[in-house]
Design an enzyme around this catalytic site. Structure first.
Site, PDB file in Angstrom:
ATOM      1  N   LYS A   1      -3.394  17.736 -37.360  1.00 59.09           N
ATOM      2  CA  LYS A   1      -4.510  16.896 -37.092  1.00 59.09           C
ATOM      3  C   LYS A   1      -4.205  16.485 -35.674  1.00 59.09           C
ATOM      4  O   LYS A   1      -5.228  16.424 -34.745  1.00 59.09           O
ATOM      5  CB  LYS A   1      -4.718  15.830 -38.018  1.00 59.09           C
ATOM      6  CG  LYS A   1      -5.069  16.012 -39.306  1.00 59.09           C
ATOM      7  CD  LYS A   1      -5.367  14.966 -40.184  1.00 59.09           C
ATOM      8  CE  LYS A   1      -4.109  14.014 -40.518  1.00 59.09           C
ATOM      9  NZ  LYS A   1      -3.195  14.616 -41.139  1.00 59.09           N
TER      10      LYS A   1
ATOM     11  N   ARG B   1      -9.262   7.028 -44.433  1.00 61.39           N
ATOM     12  CA  ARG B   1      -8.561   7.946 -45.238  1.00 61.39           C
ATOM     13  C   ARG B   1      -8.986   7.525 -46.646  1.00 61.39           C
ATOM     14  O   ARG B   1      -8.703   8.098 -47.624  1.00 61.39           O
ATOM     15  CB  ARG B   1      -7.261   7.645 -45.369  1.00 61.39           C
ATOM     16  CG  ARG B   1      -6.572   8.364 -43.853  1.00 61.39           C
ATOM     17  CD  ARG B   1      -4.914   8.400 -44.089  1.00 61.39           C
ATOM     18  NE  ARG B   1      -4.659   8.544 -42.580  1.00 61.39           N
ATOM     19  CZ  ARG B   1      -3.654   9.209 -42.232  1.00 61.39           C
ATOM     20  NH1 ARG B   1      -2.612   9.675 -42.981  1.00 61.39           N
ATOM     21  NH2 ARG B   1      -3.129   9.376 -40.958  1.00 61.39           N
TER      22      ARG B   1
ATOM     23  N   ARG C   1       9.588  18.791 -37.729  1.00 59.93           N
ATOM     24  CA  ARG C   1       8.872  18.517 -36.820  1.00 59.93           C
ATOM     25  C   ARG C   1       9.801  17.535 -36.023  1.00 59.93           C
ATOM     26  O   ARG C   1      10.501  16.619 -36.603  1.00 59.93           O
ATOM     27  CB  ARG C   1       7.983  17.663 -36.994  1.00 59.93           C
ATOM     28  CG  ARG C   1       7.141  16.590 -35.857  1.00 59.93           C
ATOM     29  CD  ARG C   1       5.871  15.921 -36.102  1.00 59.93           C
ATOM     30  NE  ARG C   1       5.923  15.198 -37.274  1.00 59.93           N
ATOM     31  CZ  ARG C   1       4.562  14.985 -37.814  1.00 59.93           C
ATOM     32  NH1 ARG C   1       3.429  15.336 -37.168  1.00 59.93           N
ATOM     33  NH2 ARG C   1       4.615  14.248 -38.952  1.00 59.93           N
TER      34      ARG C   1
ATOM     35  N   ARG D   1      10.758  11.863 -37.281  1.00 56.75           N
ATOM     36  CA  ARG D   1      10.071  10.592 -37.724  1.00 56.75           C
ATOM     37  C   ARG D   1      10.746  10.141 -39.000  1.00 56.75           C
ATOM     38  O   ARG D   1      10.953  11.026 -39.773  1.00 56.75           O
ATOM     39  CB  ARG D   1       8.592  11.040 -37.689  1.00 56.75           C
ATOM     40  CG  ARG D   1       7.598  10.017 -36.898  1.00 56.75           C
ATOM     41  CD  ARG D   1       6.239  10.973 -36.843  1.00 56.75           C
ATOM     42  NE  ARG D   1       5.384  10.521 -38.092  1.00 56.75           N
ATOM     43  CZ  ARG D   1       4.342  11.055 -38.215  1.00 56.75           C
ATOM     44  NH1 ARG D   1       3.557  11.681 -37.309  1.00 56.75           N
ATOM     45  NH2 ARG D   1       3.551  10.651 -39.286  1.00 56.75           N
TER      46      ARG D   1
ATOM     47  N   ARG E   1       3.780  11.256 -49.251  1.00 59.86           N
ATOM     48  CA  ARG E   1       2.822  11.218 -48.354  1.00 59.86           C
ATOM     49  C   ARG E   1       1.615  12.168 -48.627  1.00 59.86           C
ATOM     50  O   ARG E   1       0.649  11.934 -48.687  1.00 59.86           O
ATOM     51  CB  ARG E   1       3.078  11.475 -46.633  1.00 59.86           C
ATOM     52  CG  ARG E   1       3.988  10.294 -46.221  1.00 59.86           C
ATOM     53  CD  ARG E   1       4.664  10.772 -44.890  1.00 59.86           C
ATOM     54  NE  ARG E   1       3.558  11.235 -44.056  1.00 59.86           N
ATOM     55  CZ  ARG E   1       4.078  11.840 -42.892  1.00 59.86           C
ATOM     56  NH1 ARG E   1       5.196  12.305 -42.695  1.00 59.86           N
ATOM     57  NH2 ARG E   1       3.352  12.459 -42.002  1.00 59.86           N
TER      58      ARG E   1
END
Ligand code: AP5
Length: 222
Positions: A13, A88, A127, A160, A171
């Site tokens: 996203k 969301r 990531r 992160r 998540r």
């Protein structure tokens, strides 16, 4: 010309919203980025949100909604915005609809990016983010020239906190549980467009832009 980019954690996203911002010439609003900024600055909102984010849970609706709507209704977003990560939940979606309607605006399209669970987990756990300028990297697909170091500013790359494997799994489950009803709502309204989030980043952008062009000229969605 408000556009919602929706999809599970790690589907791309943020990557795609930045490209849509450039292509469409409207701002990109990421509630994840906004929340992380609040956490880093130690604001009251950041303090209230931090524990939820660390666990991989969604932040309560009342905290996120006010923050997001403040920005969406700001004059800088008057011509529209690429929404990334908001709404969301059904409660957030209802608040967004009525806020936009109050301004004579509406969601022109809801684009749902999808990818298999294993791909999402790999994208999340691989990531890395520059601790200085915030540039994004990936251990497999977007490696820095020098391992662990940002190409642009030389700062150290960090993971992160919520990208650790177990939190990433939480998540993904939270997304399924809390966002699926929202997808059903947009599907019933006939405005949801499914986009394959696998493959070349540029190809995905082209799919999104084509779907947006088709929806934006179609019937009023909501
Ligand atoms: P947020 O920051 O929004 O996290 P997310 O939705 O979990 O999404 P991500 O940022 O992890 O992934 P992305 O889909 O943007 O993928 P990206 O482009 O980075 O939210 C964080 C937290 O804040 C939430 O868990 C929640 O607690 C809270 N929150 C936020 N909004 C909220 C709301 N509305 N209500 C309640 N709580 C809220 O890509 C991922 C990786 O894959 C990158 O490394 C990228 O380089 C790579 N990649 C991207 N595309 C490709 C491709 N095509 N091929 C290969 N690699 C790719």
């Amino acid at each position: 010309m408000d556009l919602l980019l929706i999809g599970p954690p790690g589907v791309g996203k943020g990557t795609q919203a930045a490209r849509l911002r450039q292509a469409l010439g409207i701002p990109h609003l990421s509630t994840g980025d906004l929340l992380r900024r609040h956490v880093a600055q130690g604001t009251r909102l950041g303090t209230a949100a931090a524990a939820h984010m660390r666990r991989g849970d969604l932040v309560p609706d009342h905290l996120v909604t006010e923050m997001a709507l403040d920005r969406i209704l700001d004059v800088s977003c008057a011509a529209g915005v690429v929404l990334d990560g908001f709404p969301r939940t059904l409660t957030q979606a209802e608040a967004l609809d009525s806020a936009l309607a109050g301004e004579g605006r509406r969601l022109a399209a809801v684009l749902h990016l999808t990818a298999p669970g294993q791909t999402l987990l790999r994208r999340l756990t691989g990531r890395r983010i520059c601790g200085g300028c915030g540039n994004g990297y990936h251990l497999d697909t977007r490696k820095p020239r020098t391992p662990g170091q940002c190409d642009s500013c030389g700062h150290r790359l960090v993971q992160r906190g919520d990208d650790a494997t177990e939190t990433a799994r939480v998540r993904l489950r939270a997304h399924t549980r809390q966002t699926q009803p929202l997808l059903a709502r947009y599907r019933r309204a006939g405005v949801l467009h499914e986009i394959d989030g696998c493959g070349d980043v540029g190809d995905i952008t082209r799919r999104l832009l084509a779907a947006f062009a088709a929806h934006a000229t179609g019937p009023a969605p909501l």
